[in-house]
Scaffold this active site. Structure first.
Site, PDB file in Angstrom:
ATOM      1  N   CYS A  50      43.172  34.127  25.550  1.00  0.00           N
ATOM      2  CA  CYS A  50      43.313  35.468  26.127  1.00  0.00           C
ATOM      3  C   CYS A  50      43.275  36.514  25.019  1.00  0.00           C
ATOM      4  O   CYS A  50      44.044  36.441  24.065  1.00  0.00           O
ATOM      5  CB  CYS A  50      44.640  35.548  26.894  1.00  0.00           C
ATOM      6  SG  CYS A  50      45.119  37.229  27.319  1.00  0.00           S
ATOM      7  N   CYS A  53      46.858  38.390  24.657  1.00  0.00           N
ATOM      8  CA  CYS A  53      48.098  37.736  24.243  1.00  0.00           C
ATOM      9  C   CYS A  53      48.411  38.055  22.776  1.00  0.00           C
ATOM     10  O   CYS A  53      47.502  38.268  21.974  1.00  0.00           O
ATOM     11  CB  CYS A  53      47.989  36.220  24.436  1.00  0.00           C
ATOM     12  SG  CYS A  53      48.418  35.669  26.102  1.00  0.00           S
ATOM     13  N   HIS A 113      51.804  36.233  29.326  1.00  0.00           N
ATOM     14  CA  HIS A 113      50.525  36.152  30.029  1.00  0.00           C
ATOM     15  C   HIS A 113      50.705  35.967  31.536  1.00  0.00           C
ATOM     16  O   HIS A 113      49.857  36.363  32.333  1.00  0.00           O
ATOM     17  CB  HIS A 113      49.741  34.968  29.445  1.00  0.00           C
ATOM     18  CG  HIS A 113      48.344  34.836  29.953  1.00  0.00           C
ATOM     19  ND1 HIS A 113      47.303  35.607  29.477  1.00  0.00           N
ATOM     20  CD2 HIS A 113      47.809  34.028  30.909  1.00  0.00           C
ATOM     21  CE1 HIS A 113      46.187  35.265  30.112  1.00  0.00           C
ATOM     22  NE2 HIS A 113      46.454  34.319  30.985  1.00  0.00           N
ATOM     23  N   ASN A 153      43.961  47.713  37.524  1.00  0.00           N
ATOM     24  CA  ASN A 153      43.186  46.890  38.450  1.00  0.00           C
ATOM     25  C   ASN A 153      43.845  45.529  38.465  1.00  0.00           C
ATOM     26  O   ASN A 153      43.934  44.878  37.432  1.00  0.00           O
ATOM     27  CB  ASN A 153      41.743  46.716  37.979  1.00  0.00           C
ATOM     28  CG  ASN A 153      40.949  47.997  38.106  1.00  0.00           C
ATOM     29  OD1 ASN A 153      41.193  48.806  38.992  1.00  0.00           O
ATOM     30  ND2 ASN A 153      40.006  48.183  37.220  1.00  0.00           N
ATOM     31  N   SER A 161      39.243  41.250  34.821  1.00  0.00           N
ATOM     32  CA  SER A 161      38.669  40.037  34.251  1.00  0.00           C
ATOM     33  C   SER A 161      39.739  39.155  33.610  1.00  0.00           C
ATOM     34  O   SER A 161      39.517  37.987  33.357  1.00  0.00           O
ATOM     35  CB  SER A 161      37.610  40.411  33.211  1.00  0.00           C
ATOM     36  OG  SER A 161      38.142  41.399  32.340  1.00  0.00           O
ATOM     37  N   HIS A 164      46.253  38.698  32.350  1.00  0.00           N
ATOM     38  CA  HIS A 164      47.355  39.218  31.519  1.00  0.00           C
ATOM     39  C   HIS A 164      47.734  40.615  32.039  1.00  0.00           C
ATOM     40  O   HIS A 164      46.859  41.460  32.206  1.00  0.00           O
ATOM     41  CB  HIS A 164      46.913  39.278  30.052  1.00  0.00           C
ATOM     42  CG  HIS A 164      48.056  39.430  29.102  1.00  0.00           C
ATOM     43  ND1 HIS A 164      48.438  38.457  28.213  1.00  0.00           N
ATOM     44  CD2 HIS A 164      48.934  40.445  28.934  1.00  0.00           C
ATOM     45  CE1 HIS A 164      49.486  38.866  27.527  1.00  0.00           C
ATOM     46  NE2 HIS A 164      49.811  40.077  27.950  1.00  0.00           N
ATOM     47  N   HIS A 166      48.174  44.185  32.470  1.00  0.00           N
ATOM     48  CA  HIS A 166      47.757  45.324  31.643  1.00  0.00           C
ATOM     49  C   HIS A 166      47.161  46.426  32.506  1.00  0.00           C
ATOM     50  O   HIS A 166      46.859  46.216  33.680  1.00  0.00           O
ATOM     51  CB  HIS A 166      46.728  44.883  30.595  1.00  0.00           C
ATOM     52  CG  HIS A 166      45.378  44.548  31.166  1.00  0.00           C
ATOM     53  ND1 HIS A 166      45.121  43.376  31.856  1.00  0.00           N
ATOM     54  CD2 HIS A 166      44.202  45.232  31.162  1.00  0.00           C
ATOM     55  CE1 HIS A 166      43.857  43.354  32.229  1.00  0.00           C
ATOM     56  NE2 HIS A 166      43.272  44.469  31.833  1.00  0.00           N
ATOM     57  N   GLN A 168      44.715  50.365  32.172  1.00  0.00           N
ATOM     58  CA  GLN A 168      43.840  51.156  31.321  1.00  0.00           C
ATOM     59  C   GLN A 168      44.271  52.609  31.390  1.00  0.00           C
ATOM     60  O   GLN A 168      44.825  53.061  32.388  1.00  0.00           O
ATOM     61  CB  GLN A 168      42.393  51.021  31.791  1.00  0.00           C
ATOM     62  CG  GLN A 168      41.894  49.592  31.731  1.00  0.00           C
ATOM     63  CD  GLN A 168      40.397  49.530  31.892  1.00  0.00           C
ATOM     64  OE1 GLN A 168      39.645  50.226  31.204  1.00  0.00           O
ATOM     65  NE2 GLN A 168      39.947  48.711  32.812  1.00  0.00           N
ATOM     66  N   PHE A 316      28.550  52.618  58.549  1.00  0.00           N
ATOM     67  CA  PHE A 316      28.944  54.002  58.833  1.00  0.00           C
ATOM     68  C   PHE A 316      29.754  54.581  57.674  1.00  0.00           C
ATOM     69  O   PHE A 316      29.596  55.736  57.292  1.00  0.00           O
ATOM     70  CB  PHE A 316      29.768  54.046  60.125  1.00  0.00           C
ATOM     71  CG  PHE A 316      30.115  55.444  60.561  1.00  0.00           C
ATOM     72  CD1 PHE A 316      29.233  56.166  61.363  1.00  0.00           C
ATOM     73  CD2 PHE A 316      31.302  56.048  60.162  1.00  0.00           C
ATOM     74  CE1 PHE A 316      29.545  57.473  61.755  1.00  0.00           C
ATOM     75  CE2 PHE A 316      31.618  57.343  60.547  1.00  0.00           C
ATOM     76  CZ  PHE A 316      30.729  58.058  61.351  1.00  0.00           C
TER      77      PHE A 316
HETATM   78 ZN   LIG Z   1      47.347  36.799  27.775  1.00  0.00          ZN
END
Ligand SMILES: [Zn+2]
Ligand SMILES: [Zn+2]
Ligand SMILES: [Zn+2]
Length: 340
Positions: A50, A53, A113, A153, A161, A164, A166, A168, A316
């Protein structure tokens, strides 16, 4: 339920001026889709592969420190850069382009993680909220920055993706579309009513029909105008324009309500509930005074019926406007029932 609520109708989002169609009679339709259980992967506290991490190597050979609480850094693949070279374009007001500067940051919530907002200690969540505030203040101090967007997200369905925990943080040179609409609508409402739009709305929601959970400082509700089936708006009970203006106690309560509502999300379909969430606060050079701009958060989760059946914005909705079947009142009742 009031009679009109059981028939097709449309509802206004006063924050954006956009309408959503509501078709409650369609929830009587027989459902023949399949209901799947999602296989959950065994979670590990530390994943050597990761890039988030502690101690691991990221793109370009940069190594993460052995961080012990939150950790923020400039995104290795940023959508925007701090310097803008290149000109602008305007051909007959049809081909219009302009340069845009920005800063894209990534912030890990925890060195662990396997944790997420629903499973973190409340003290650690308070640290996350404090780190959001510090990041927003520092990015806003850059001379070209007009707006700072903090967003998370969660889940592969939302394009995250890496599991872990997190988020942005993007700082941008121009006020983005959604924020600009809310900026103007809040300014107009304050002009017309001499009060704050979301202060008034928070008082109305306190009646309870669409409330999911609340504490002393914040209220989480499925908004009257929700587009996504289990969309939530988190409203500060005391007026403040930015996360920056909250008290320490309010920041503690913010961490708490985010945990309470995400635990309900996870319980609803017995799955880690995917979503995009983020805060909206007053931008620089706002059209509205600080007394009209109300700090809040939005949760936009895509799931509709189960861990695998999601709502699609197609047909629609893509060509004309959003539509939903389950009413916001029904969605809020379901989220209240599952408990935290
Ligand atoms: Zn991680
Ligand atoms: Zn307000
Ligand atoms: Zn908003």
């Amino acid at each position: 339920m009031l009679e009109w609520m059981e028939r097709p109708h449309r509802r206004l989002n006063p924050l954006t001026g956009e309408w959503v169609l509501v078709s409650p009679q369609r929830t009587q339709r027989p459902w023949q889709g399949k209901v799947d259980q999602v296989a959950t992967r065994a979670a590990v506290q530390y994943d050597p592969s990761c890039y988030l991490c502690p101690g691991n190597e990221r793109a370009g050979g940069i190594r993460n420190p052995q961080y012990t609480s939150t950790f923020a850094f400039d995104n290795d693949f940023p959508a925007l850069t701090r310097s803008s070279e290149g000109g602008s374009l305007n051909e007959k007001d049809l081909l219009v382009a302009a340069p845009e500067r920005g800063v894209c940051r990534v912030m890990c919530f925890s060195p662990r993680h396997d944790l997420s907002i629903p499973s973190m200690e409340l003290a650690a969540l308070k640290t996350v909220v404090e780190a959001w505030r510090t990041e927003a203040i520092s990015l806003r101090s850059l001379p070209f920055v007009k707006y700072v967007q903090i967003f998370e997200n969660r889940g592969e369905l939302m394009g995250a993706s890496n599991p872990h925990p997190h988020c942005q943080i993007w700082a941008v040179e121009n006020i983005p579309n959604e924020v600009s609409m809310e900026d103007h609508r809040q300014a107009e409402y304050a002009q017309a009513h001499s009060t704050c739009l979301l202060c008034d709305y928070t008082l109305m929601e306190a009646r309870g029909e669409r409330v999911v959970c609340e504490n002393e400082s914040f209220l989480a509700a499925v908004p009257f105008w929700a587009v996504w089936p289990f969309e939530i708006i988190v409203l500060a009970k005391r007026h403040c324009a930015r996360l920056e203006d909250t008290t320490e106690t309010e920041r503690e309560h913010l961490g708490q309500i985010l945990q309470h509502l995400t635990r309900r999300y996870d319980a609803l379909f017995e799955t880690p509930f995917p979503y995009t969430m983020g805060f909206h606060e007053q931008p620089q050079e706002s059209a509205a005074p600080a007394a009209a701009w109300h700090f809040h958060a939005h949760y936009y989760p895509p799931l509709l019926r189960s861990a695998t059946i999601r709502k699609f914005m197609v047909g629609f909705e893509l060509l004309a406007g959003p539509q939903r079947d389950i009413t916001p009142e029904m969605a809020a009742a379901r989220l209240r029932e599952v408990g935290a």
